[in-house]
Design a protein around this motif. Structure first.
Motif, short mmCIF file in Angstrom:
data_model
loop_
_atom_site.label_atom_id
_atom_site.label_comp_id
_atom_site.label_asym_id
_atom_site.label_seq_id
_atom_site.Cartn_x
_atom_site.Cartn_y
_atom_site.Cartn_z
N ALA A 68 0.78 -1.13 0.09
CA ALA A 68 0.10 0.00 -0.08
C ALA A 68 0.71 1.24 -0.21
N ARG A 69 1.83 1.29 0.75
CA ARG A 69 2.68 2.46 0.98
C ARG A 69 3.52 2.55 -0.57
N ALA A 70 3.83 1.73 -1.12
CA ALA A 70 4.56 1.67 -2.37
C ALA A 70 3.66 2.13 -3.42
N GLY A 71 2.36 1.76 -3.46
CA GLY A 71 1.36 2.17 -4.39
C GLY A 71 1.27 3.65 -4.27
N LEU A 72 1.23 4.17 -3.19
CA LEU A 72 1.16 5.61 -3.09
C LEU A 72 2.20 6.51 -3.61
N PHE A 143 -4.07 1.08 -3.90
CA PHE A 143 -3.52 2.47 -3.60
C PHE A 143 -2.61 3.13 -4.81
N GLY A 144 -2.14 2.27 -5.52
CA GLY A 144 -1.45 2.87 -6.89
C GLY A 144 -2.35 3.79 -7.54
N ALA A 145 -3.88 3.17 -7.76
CA ALA A 145 -4.60 3.93 -8.55
C ALA A 145 -5.00 5.50 -8.12
N ILE A 146 -4.91 5.57 -6.63
CA ILE A 146 -5.32 6.65 -6.01
C ILE A 146 -4.01 7.53 -6.34
N ALA A 147 -2.84 7.10 -6.34
CA ALA A 147 -1.59 7.73 -6.59
C ALA A 147 -1.63 8.32 -7.88
N ARG A 148 -2.13 7.59 -8.75
CA ARG A 148 -2.22 7.87 -10.26
C ARG A 148 -3.17 8.96 -10.43
N MET A 149 -4.54 8.89 -9.92
CA MET A 149 -5.47 10.06 -9.91
C MET A 149 -4.78 11.33 -9.32
N ILE A 178 -2.12 5.46 6.68
CA ILE A 178 -1.31 5.35 5.30
C ILE A 178 -1.82 6.44 4.32
N GLY A 179 -3.39 5.91 4.11
CA GLY A 179 -3.98 6.70 2.92
C GLY A 179 -4.51 8.00 3.35
N GLY A 180 -4.85 8.20 4.37
CA GLY A 180 -5.45 9.56 5.05
C GLY A 180 -7.04 9.62 4.71
N PHE A 181 -7.54 8.37 4.20
CA PHE A 181 -8.94 8.14 3.91
C PHE A 181 -9.55 6.73 4.33
N PRO A 182 -10.67 6.68 4.47
CA PRO A 182 -11.40 5.59 5.00
C PRO A 182 -11.17 4.07 4.07
N VAL A 183 -10.59 3.27 4.77
CA VAL A 183 -10.21 1.74 4.01
C VAL A 183 -11.01 0.75 4.62
N THR A 184 -11.88 0.09 3.86
CA THR A 184 -12.75 -1.01 4.50
C THR A 184 -12.23 -2.44 4.01
N PHE A 185 -12.31 -3.41 4.79
CA PHE A 185 -11.56 -4.71 4.32
C PHE A 185 -12.90 -5.91 4.91
N GLY A 186 -12.84 -6.89 4.22
CA GLY A 186 -14.00 -7.75 4.22
C GLY A 186 -15.13 -7.44 3.53
N ALA A 187 -15.04 -6.37 2.64
CA ALA A 187 -16.20 -5.89 1.63
C ALA A 187 -16.74 -6.75 0.90
N GLU A 188 -17.91 -6.69 0.18
CA GLU A 188 -18.36 -7.71 -0.86
C GLU A 188 -18.00 -7.30 -2.19
N ARG A 189 -17.23 -6.07 -2.54
CA ARG A 189 -16.71 -5.95 -3.73
C ARG A 189 -15.35 -5.40 -3.50
N LEU A 190 -14.41 -5.29 -4.66
CA LEU A 190 -13.16 -4.84 -4.66
C LEU A 190 -13.43 -3.55 -5.40
N GLU A 191 -13.38 -2.34 -4.71
CA GLU A 191 -13.76 -1.08 -5.35
C GLU A 191 -13.13 0.27 -4.68
#
Length: 337
Positions: A68-72, A143-149, A178-191
Motif C-alpha cells: 500500500a505504501r509503495a502504491g501511493l 492504492f496505486g490507482a489513487i496515486a495516479r489520480m 497511510i492513505g488518509g481516507f477510509p479503508v474497509t476490509f471484508g467488503a463484498e466488492r473490490l472497489e
C-alpha cells in the motif's frame, strides 16, 4: 501473463529505501528475477513475479502495508493507458480510459465505472481469479490507482473509501492512516468509491487532439490483442475463493459450474500438470499463511478455509509447512533482516 515494467521498478526502489541491498537481492531472487529483468531495455515482466515480489518484500520487512505504501508512490508510467489518461479532459474520462484499455497493460484485472445517485464506484474484477490470493499486490494496485489520480489531477485527491474483499484484522487502522481516507476490509466488492463532483476534476495536461491519436492507437492494440486463454486451474481457484468463507467447492460441483463432466475436468487439470485436490491444498496453504500475516484468529482461518475445527486446520498446516500455525505466526512477526 505480463505487465508494464514501471511497477516493479517502483517496488524495487521503494524496497531499497527501507532495506539493505542484500535483502533487496534476496527478494528478487525469491521471485526468480534479476536486475537485468527489470532494467532497460526491458518493458514487461511476469505479473505473478510482481505479486511474489510484493509478498516477499512485506515478509522481509515484517510489514504487510509495504504494498500500500509503495502504491501511493506510483506517480508515473510509460504505458499507453497512462499517456491516454495524461491527455484526458477530466477524472471521469481518465477512469473511462482505464476501464477500456487497462487490459492492455494488465490482463488479470478489469475495471468498470458505476454511477449511482450520490457516488461513483470504480469496480475491479479479476479476469484471472488466481491473482485474488495475492492480497498485498491487490493493495498495491488500488492504492496505486489513487496515486495516479493524484498525479494526473495534481491535487491531493482522496476517495470516499477503498474497499477490499480480504481482511487484515487489527491492521485496518494502519492502512487508513497511510492513505488518509477510509479503508474497509471484508467488503463484498473490490472497489474505489469517489464523490460525483470529483469526476469533474480537470486534468491540467489535457490535449484533445493528442488524446484522440492515442485512443486510436489503443483501439488498434485492443483489436490486435488476443485475450489470454484462462487455464482451468485459474477457473477452479476462482470458484473456490468465491465460495469462501466457510466451504470448499466439491469437484463435481466445480465441474458442473464449468459445464464439464468430472472426468473431462480431471483430464484438463492433468494436462496442466495438477489435480483438483492439489489445487485445493495449494490454495488453502497459501491463503492460510496470508491470513495469519493478516492478523486473523486461527479459529476464523479454520472456518474460512472450510475446516471442521481448528485442530483439523492446525494438523493440515503443519503437514504443509512443517510447523504449527502459532509457530509460523511468531516467526513472520520477527523477520530476519
Amino acid at each position: 501473463m505480463d505487465v508494464d515494467i514501471s511497477r516493479i521498478q517502483l517496488l524495487t526502489r521503494t524496497l531499497e529505501d527501507h532495506a539493505s541491498a542484500t535483502v533487496v537481492e534476496q527478494v528478487l531472487s525469491d521471485c526468480a528475477l534479476t536486475r537485468s529483468d527489470i532494467e532497460p531495455p526491458a518493458k514487461r515482466y511476469s505479473a505473478h513475479k510482481e505479486a511474489l515480489f510484493v509478498r516477499h518484500a512485506c515478509d522481509a520487512l515484517g510489514d504487510i502495508t509495504f504494498g500500500a505504501r509503495a502504491g501511493l508512490e506510483f506517480s508515473s508510467s510509460s504505458s499507453i493507458t497512462a499517456y491516454i489518461s495524461k491527455y484526458s479532459r477530466d477524472l471521469k474520462q481518465v477512469i473511462e480510459n482505464t476501464a477500456r484499455f487497462h487490459g492492455i497493460i494488465d490482463p488479470a484485472l478489469a475495471f468498470n465505472l458505476r454511477l449511482s445517485g450520490n457516488a461513483a464506484s470504480l469496480e475491479a474484477d479479476w479476469k484471472d481469479p488466481s491473482f485474488s490470493r495475492y492480497h498485498r499486490r491487490t493493495e498495491f494496485l488500488l492504492f496505486g490507482a489513487i496515486a495516479r489520480m493524484r498525479a494526473l489531477t495534481q491535487l491531493n485527491l482522496n476517495p470516499i473509501e477503498i474497499r477490499f474483499q480480504h481482511t487484515v484484522g487489527q491492521h485496518q487502522a494502519t492502512y487508513q492512516k497511510i492513505g488518509g481516507f477510509p479503508v474497509t476490509f471484508g467488503a463484498e466488492r473490490l472497489e474505489i468509491i469517489l464523490s460525483l463532483p470529483s469526476l469533474e476534476t480537470p486534468i491540467p495536461t489535457y490535449d484533445p487532439s493528442l488524446r484522440a491519436h492515442l485512443v486510436e492507437f489503443g483501439e488498434r492494440l485492443l483489436a490486435e490483442r488476443q485475450s489470454p486463454r484462462q487455464k482451468t486451474r485459474a477457473q477452479i481457484e476462482g470458484l473456490i475463493t468465491d465460495a469462501m468463507p466457510g466451504g470448499i467447492v466439491q469437484v463435481d460441483d466445480a465441474a458442473s459450474q464449468l459445464g464439464l463432466s468430472p472426468r473431462t475436468l480431471a483430464r484438463r487439470l492433468a494436462d496442466e500438470g495438477t489435480s483438483y485436490r492439489e489445487i485445493v491444498e495449494d490454495l488453502r496453504c497459501d491463503l492460510a499463511q496470508t491470513f495469519i500475516k493478516n492478523g486473523m484468529h486461527l479459529s476464523e482461518i479454520s472456518y474460512s478455509l472450510g475446516y471442521s475445527d481448528q485442530a483439523a486446520f492446525s494438523t493440515a498446516f503443519k503437514r504443509w509447512t512443517g510447523q504449527a500455525p502459532t509457530a509460523f505466526r511468531k516467526r513472520v512477526s520477527h523477520p530476519l533482516s
